[in-house]
Structure formats: C-alpha cells, structure tokens
Motif scaffolding. Sequence first.
Motif, PDB file in Angstrom:
ATOM      1  N   GLN A  73       0.835  -1.208   0.000  1.00  0.00           N
ATOM      2  CA  GLN A  73       0.000   0.000   0.000  1.00  0.00           C
ATOM      3  C   GLN A  73       0.868   1.257   0.000  1.00  0.00           C
ATOM      4  OE1 GLN A  73      -2.683  -0.406   3.400  1.00  0.00           O
ATOM      5  NE2 GLN A  73      -4.396  -0.610   1.985  1.00  0.00           N
ATOM      6  N   ARG A  74       1.889   1.264   0.831  1.00  0.00           N
ATOM      7  CA  ARG A  74       2.764   2.434   0.923  1.00  0.00           C
ATOM      8  C   ARG A  74       3.495   2.685  -0.390  1.00  0.00           C
ATOM      9  NH1 ARG A  74       8.119   3.057   1.749  1.00  0.00           N
ATOM     10  NH2 ARG A  74       8.408   0.807   2.081  1.00  0.00           N
ATOM     11  N   LEU A  75       4.020   1.632  -0.985  1.00  0.00           N
ATOM     12  CA  LEU A  75       4.764   1.783  -2.236  1.00  0.00           C
ATOM     13  C   LEU A  75       3.860   2.272  -3.364  1.00  0.00           C
ATOM     14  CD1 LEU A  75       6.936  -1.459  -2.032  1.00  0.00           C
ATOM     15  CD2 LEU A  75       7.754   0.898  -1.795  1.00  0.00           C
ATOM     16  N   ARG A  76       2.636   1.761  -3.428  1.00  0.00           N
ATOM     17  CA  ARG A  76       1.700   2.205  -4.466  1.00  0.00           C
ATOM     18  C   ARG A  76       1.333   3.673  -4.254  1.00  0.00           C
ATOM     19  NH1 ARG A  76      -2.972   0.478  -4.867  1.00  0.00           N
ATOM     20  NH2 ARG A  76      -3.238   0.078  -7.083  1.00  0.00           N
ATOM     21  N   SER A  77       1.139   4.045  -2.991  1.00  0.00           N
ATOM     22  CA  SER A  77       0.801   5.435  -2.682  1.00  0.00           C
ATOM     23  C   SER A  77       1.940   6.371  -3.073  1.00  0.00           C
ATOM     24  CB  SER A  77       0.494   5.574  -1.189  1.00  0.00           C
ATOM     25  OG  SER A  77       0.247   6.920  -0.840  1.00  0.00           O
ATOM     26  N   ASN A  78       3.177   5.938  -2.806  1.00  0.00           N
ATOM     27  CA  ASN A  78       4.342   6.762  -3.167  1.00  0.00           C
ATOM     28  C   ASN A  78       4.450   6.967  -4.672  1.00  0.00           C
ATOM     29  OD1 ASN A  78       5.008   6.916  -0.468  1.00  0.00           O
ATOM     30  ND2 ASN A  78       6.622   5.370  -0.562  1.00  0.00           N
ATOM     31  N   LYS A  79       3.982   6.001  -5.438  1.00  0.00           N
ATOM     32  CA  LYS A  79       4.020   6.108  -6.895  1.00  0.00           C
ATOM     33  C   LYS A  79       2.765   6.759  -7.464  1.00  0.00           C
ATOM     34  CE  LYS A  79       7.188   2.379  -8.197  1.00  0.00           C
ATOM     35  NZ  LYS A  79       7.919   3.108  -9.242  1.00  0.00           N
ATOM     36  N   GLY A  80       1.832   7.130  -6.585  1.00  0.00           N
ATOM     37  CA  GLY A  80       0.609   7.778  -7.032  1.00  0.00           C
ATOM     38  C   GLY A  80      -0.386   6.837  -7.670  1.00  0.00           C
ATOM     39  N   ILE A  81      -0.296   5.542  -7.374  1.00  0.00           N
ATOM     40  CA  ILE A  81      -1.219   4.559  -7.944  1.00  0.00           C
ATOM     41  C   ILE A  81      -2.490   4.526  -7.100  1.00  0.00           C
ATOM     42  CG2 ILE A  81      -1.521   2.142  -8.600  1.00  0.00           C
ATOM     43  CD1 ILE A  81       1.508   1.893  -8.744  1.00  0.00           C
ATOM     44  N   GLN A  82      -3.619   4.762  -7.725  1.00  0.00           N
ATOM     45  CA  GLN A  82      -4.899   4.837  -7.031  1.00  0.00           C
ATOM     46  C   GLN A  82      -5.702   3.551  -7.226  1.00  0.00           C
ATOM     47  OE1 GLN A  82      -5.533   7.559  -5.141  1.00  0.00           O
ATOM     48  NE2 GLN A  82      -3.571   8.411  -5.812  1.00  0.00           N
ATOM     49  N   GLY A  83      -6.733   3.387  -6.379  1.00  0.00           N
ATOM     50  CA  GLY A  83      -7.654   2.264  -6.529  1.00  0.00           C
ATOM     51  C   GLY A  83      -7.162   0.998  -5.841  1.00  0.00           C
ATOM     52  N   THR A  84      -7.956  -0.055  -5.991  1.00  0.00           N
ATOM     53  CA  THR A  84      -7.634  -1.342  -5.381  1.00  0.00           C
ATOM     54  C   THR A  84      -6.450  -1.984  -6.090  1.00  0.00           C
ATOM     55  OG1 THR A  84      -9.950  -1.677  -4.789  1.00  0.00           O
ATOM     56  CG2 THR A  84      -8.537  -3.628  -4.784  1.00  0.00           C
ATOM     57  N   ALA A  85      -5.526  -2.451  -5.295  1.00  0.00           N
ATOM     58  CA  ALA A  85      -4.337  -3.077  -5.871  1.00  0.00           C
ATOM     59  C   ALA A  85      -4.680  -4.441  -6.450  1.00  0.00           C
ATOM     60  CB  ALA A  85      -3.261  -3.232  -4.801  1.00  0.00           C
ATOM     61  N   HIS A  86      -4.103  -4.742  -7.611  1.00  0.00           N
ATOM     62  CA  HIS A  86      -4.156  -6.100  -8.154  1.00  0.00           C
ATOM     63  C   HIS A  86      -2.714  -6.606  -8.181  1.00  0.00           C
ATOM     64  CE1 HIS A  86      -5.588  -9.110 -11.454  1.00  0.00           C
ATOM     65  NE2 HIS A  86      -5.163  -9.705 -10.349  1.00  0.00           N
ATOM     66  N   VAL A  87      -2.392  -7.422  -7.190  1.00  0.00           N
ATOM     67  CA  VAL A  87      -1.016  -7.864  -6.967  1.00  0.00           C
ATOM     68  C   VAL A  87      -0.821  -9.269  -7.501  1.00  0.00           C
ATOM     69  CG1 VAL A  87       0.752  -8.325  -5.220  1.00  0.00           C
ATOM     70  CG2 VAL A  87      -0.846  -6.407  -4.911  1.00  0.00           C
ATOM     71  N   GLY A  88       0.255  -9.448  -8.219  1.00  0.00           N
ATOM     72  CA  GLY A  88       0.659 -10.781  -8.632  1.00  0.00           C
ATOM     73  C   GLY A  88       1.646 -11.345  -7.631  1.00  0.00           C
ATOM     74  N   LEU A  89       1.292 -12.489  -7.026  1.00  0.00           N
ATOM     75  CA  LEU A  89       2.181 -13.142  -6.074  1.00  0.00           C
ATOM     76  C   LEU A  89       2.898 -14.275  -6.804  1.00  0.00           C
ATOM     77  CD1 LEU A  89       1.347 -14.078  -2.382  1.00  0.00           C
ATOM     78  CD2 LEU A  89       2.927 -15.406  -3.771  1.00  0.00           C
ATOM     79  N   PHE A  90       4.195 -14.139  -6.989  1.00  0.00           N
ATOM     80  CA  PHE A  90       4.988 -15.112  -7.741  1.00  0.00           C
ATOM     81  C   PHE A  90       5.701 -16.052  -6.773  1.00  0.00           C
ATOM     82  CE2 PHE A  90       3.995 -12.035 -10.797  1.00  0.00           C
ATOM     83  CZ  PHE A  90       4.289 -12.511 -12.064  1.00  0.00           C
ATOM     84  N   THR A  91       5.611 -17.341  -7.039  1.00  0.00           N
ATOM     85  CA  THR A  91       6.294 -18.349  -6.248  1.00  0.00           C
ATOM     86  C   THR A  91       6.506 -19.567  -7.128  1.00  0.00           C
ATOM     87  OG1 THR A  91       6.280 -19.504  -4.108  1.00  0.00           O
ATOM     88  CG2 THR A  91       4.182 -19.377  -5.297  1.00  0.00           C
ATOM     89  N   ASP A  92       6.989 -20.660  -6.560  1.00  0.00           N
ATOM     90  CA  ASP A  92       7.105 -21.893  -7.339  1.00  0.00           C
ATOM     91  C   ASP A  92       6.247 -22.977  -6.700  1.00  0.00           C
ATOM     92  OD1 ASP A  92       8.670 -23.419  -5.349  1.00  0.00           O
ATOM     93  OD2 ASP A  92      10.319 -22.111  -5.875  1.00  0.00           O
ATOM     94  N   ASN A  93       6.076 -24.074  -7.405  1.00  0.00           N
ATOM     95  CA  ASN A  93       5.167 -25.125  -6.936  1.00  0.00           C
ATOM     96  C   ASN A  93       5.626 -25.779  -5.646  1.00  0.00           C
ATOM     97  OD1 ASN A  93       3.118 -25.008  -8.962  1.00  0.00           O
ATOM     98  ND2 ASN A  93       4.556 -25.939 -10.409  1.00  0.00           N
ATOM     99  N   ASN A  94       6.919 -25.731  -5.361  1.00  0.00           N
ATOM    100  CA  ASN A  94       7.419 -26.305  -4.113  1.00  0.00           C
ATOM    101  C   ASN A  94       7.015 -25.475  -2.901  1.00  0.00           C
ATOM    102  OD1 ASN A  94       8.803 -28.443  -5.427  1.00  0.00           O
ATOM    103  ND2 ASN A  94      10.536 -27.087  -5.862  1.00  0.00           N
ATOM    104  N   LEU A  95       6.791 -24.185  -3.115  1.00  0.00           N
ATOM    105  CA  LEU A  95       6.457 -23.283  -2.006  1.00  0.00           C
ATOM    106  C   LEU A  95       4.977 -22.919  -1.961  1.00  0.00           C
ATOM    107  CD1 LEU A  95       9.461 -20.803  -2.333  1.00  0.00           C
ATOM    108  CD2 LEU A  95       9.094 -22.395  -0.453  1.00  0.00           C
ATOM    109  N   LEU A  96       4.223 -23.365  -2.929  1.00  0.00           N
ATOM    110  CA  LEU A  96       2.847 -22.895  -3.089  1.00  0.00           C
ATOM    111  C   LEU A  96       2.004 -23.094  -1.835  1.00  0.00           C
ATOM    112  CD1 LEU A  96       0.795 -21.625  -4.993  1.00  0.00           C
ATOM    113  CD2 LEU A  96       0.309 -23.912  -5.906  1.00  0.00           C
ATOM    114  N   THR A  97       2.201 -24.198  -1.140  1.00  0.00           N
ATOM    115  CA  THR A  97       1.391 -24.490   0.056  1.00  0.00           C
ATOM    116  C   THR A  97       2.148 -24.173   1.345  1.00  0.00           C
ATOM    117  OG1 THR A  97       2.150 -26.795   0.051  1.00  0.00           O
ATOM    118  CG2 THR A  97       0.118 -26.289  -1.152  1.00  0.00           C
ATOM    119  N   SER A  98       3.269 -23.472   1.240  1.00  0.00           N
ATOM    120  CA  SER A  98       4.086 -23.180   2.426  1.00  0.00           C
ATOM    121  C   SER A  98       3.472 -22.062   3.262  1.00  0.00           C
ATOM    122  CB  SER A  98       5.492 -22.762   1.998  1.00  0.00           C
ATOM    123  OG  SER A  98       5.449 -21.507   1.334  1.00  0.00           O
TER     124      SER A  98
END
Length: 430
Positions: A73-98
């Motif tokens: 939230q803070r980083l988006r606000s600093n960049k002037g990005i408005q509205g609800t964030a749509h975040v991509g969470l990147f991981t691998d299949n070994n960590l998916l359920t971690s």
Amino acid sequence: MASKSVVTKVLSSLQARCACPAHSQAFNGGPVFHHRRGNSSHIGSATEYAVEMSASSVVFGPGVIHEVGHQMQRLRSNKGIQGTAHVGLFTDNNLLTSNMVKNALGSLESVGSKVTVFSDVRIEPNTESMQKAVDFARQNQLDGFVAVGGGSVMDTCKVANLLSVARESDIFDFVNKPMGKGQEPPPNLHPLIAIPTTAGTGSETTGVAVFDYTAKNSKTGIGHKSLRPSLGLIDPDSMLTLPSRVAAWSGFDVLCHALESYTAIPYTERPRTQAPFIRPAYQGSNPISDVWSLHALRTTAKYLRRAVADPGDQEARSEMLLASMMAGVGFGNAGVHLWWVMIELLGLSASSTTLILQIVLQVGNISAVLYHSSWKLSALGTACVFGELLNFFLGAVFLFCPCSLLLLQSWSVVSAIQLEHKVPGCRIPD
C-alpha cells in the motif's frame, strides 16, 4: 599452479566473451592487479574515476512477511497509484502451500488487495518460462508484484514487472548486447517486493534477472538498476524449513558472490562511461562494495557449517540470510569474475555429468581459493572452514572433467592475485 600470465590471458579471453549481465566483468586490456582508491587526474582519463552505490531498501526481522500488505500500500501510494491493488504473487510449486506464501497472501488480502498467484516458475528460468510469466502479468493487468522464493522466483518476477509496463516490447529488447538490443528499461515500473526463502542469490537487492536462452543454449539476462525490487523483506522465519542440502549449496553461492566481488577487476581499471548517469550496475570492486562483501565473507565462514548441520539453529540461519543480502549488495555494485564464465563454458547440457560437474565446480573452486590461502585469508579475519573439502572435491572435479581443473586453478589464482594487492601479507607464487 597456473602462472599470473596464464591467468591474465584466460581472464581477458573468457570475460570478454561473457554475455551474462549478472556476472560478467568486461575486460578492457588494462592491468588487473593495481587497485587504486580513486583517480586524482580523472579529467580526460579513459578509465573510471568514481563509483555509484545503489541497492534496494530492505526490512529485516522475524515475521516481517506479515507487513507485505501494508508495505505494498505504501509503495503504491508513493508512486501515485490509485484504486484497489491487483497484486501478482509469484512463487514456485514447491512453495505454493508453504506458510510463507500463505502469510504473504493473507497480509495482502487483509488490506483489501486483489491477489492472483503465479506458481509456474521454472527453477533456473528459461526463455519459455519467462514468457509465461510475462503473459500472466499482462493478461491480469497487475499493478503490484510480490516474489516469495529463491533467485529464480525473484528474477522471473522482475522480468514480468518490466514487460507488464513495456507492453509492446519483447524480452530481448532489454537483454544486454550482443544477445539482445540492450534498450533502457522504462523508469516507471510497478512496486515489487521480494521475499527471499533461501540464503543464496541476494536477488532481493540486485537489478538483474538471469535466464537460459534456449535457442542458443546459453545463459543471458537483463541487468539494470531500475529492475531492483522496491523493497526486500528479509524474514529469518523463511529459513526454518529450508533443507540442509539447499542451505549448503545456496551458502556456497553467497561465498562465491562475496569473494569474487571483493576480488573483481577494480572500478578504476574499467572504461569510463560517456556520462555519469549511465554508469553500469556492475562497476568493478570498489571500497564501498568491499565493506559488504567482506562482512558477508566473514559471516559465511562463521555460520554456514552451523546452518547446514542444524536446521534449528536460528542464529546461524538468520545470519546466513543477512550474508546473502549483503553479498548481493556487494556484487550487485561490483560484479564478480571467472567462476561464472566457467559455468557458462559448461553450457546448458541436461546430462547428469554436466549437472554434477556444475555442483562439484562450485564447491571445488571455493575449496581451491581457500586452499591457496596458505597465504591466509585469515588476514581478512576469515577462517578457512572449508579446507577439509579440498581433496574430495578437487578429485571429483578432475574425475568428471580433467581440463576443468586448469580453469579452477585459474579462478583461484585470479582471486589470490587480487587479494595479494588488497590485503597486506597475502602472497602467492609467480
């Protein structure tokens, strides 16, 4: 042992051909042994006279992964990005359920962010796996990125972020020459938070993304300061379930980064850039990077064996995570040298012999450089804790590829030569 003249020839020949922006140090034909602390007569000089230090911001502490939602939230606000964030969470299949992924997901959703997970990250990314990640980011119109994983996950996330902004571009538009066009990345990338789960690559602080160029059977990548994550969340809790085998190999990666960035070609021996603002990310060894590299080296020497021997040793695992980050800051501004060119010479063969050789070489070359510290790395306050591995790994290297032993010796002598000129009392034979 190979002579200095032989090593210099090997270095100039191999490093000039290394197309990997993550690790190459272009050799400019000048002397590699003299480490000047600045050039007082820099006006009109053909070589560099200054060094620029930059790295990602980091937050360190157990449980900091729970801050990821608010930090985004803070980083988006600093960049002037408005509205609800749509975040991509990147991981691998070994960590998916971690728990790490679950905690990151929960933190992001707790502040109202929409989160879409991408887990199809390939360990050692290639052209195809990177393109899958880029397509995912573009199709979902992401405006925030979080990477939870090792170097492969973080590098994949960096490329996806870049090409989600540069929507009309191809990945090879930004790959360093000669394999790509070497174009400047756009400055307005989306916020990216990197959360490492291994103590190895230091990718949470660097502006590089490396991948296998499948068509040319080679390794390349993108290197630019704008690719650096907006924030690294360094959470020691991520190390609690790391297998000892992974802790060992990733720990040797830290040692490679720290030792080689400390002994890389000095920044004062590199060609001067046309303008100060286009200095490369990898500038050569310098007095600022030296501080980070040496501390990472000493920390690794002190804690790696403990971190491998006892997964429950929270102090050792936490210190290795810090060492990884510090080595990343060191080599992220200095670069490294011959070892990474050696790996490229092995190619990308999927044969078991080549894969084993890559592993053996990584440990073998470290053992060799520490063995050559009969002229004492202890001058740096660093214990030679890996000496007992020397005989086994040098024997294994020679068994799998006799000619690679010369390259291994060359690597160790290059490091030794540089140490000789930077550390009083370090001497090696001609």
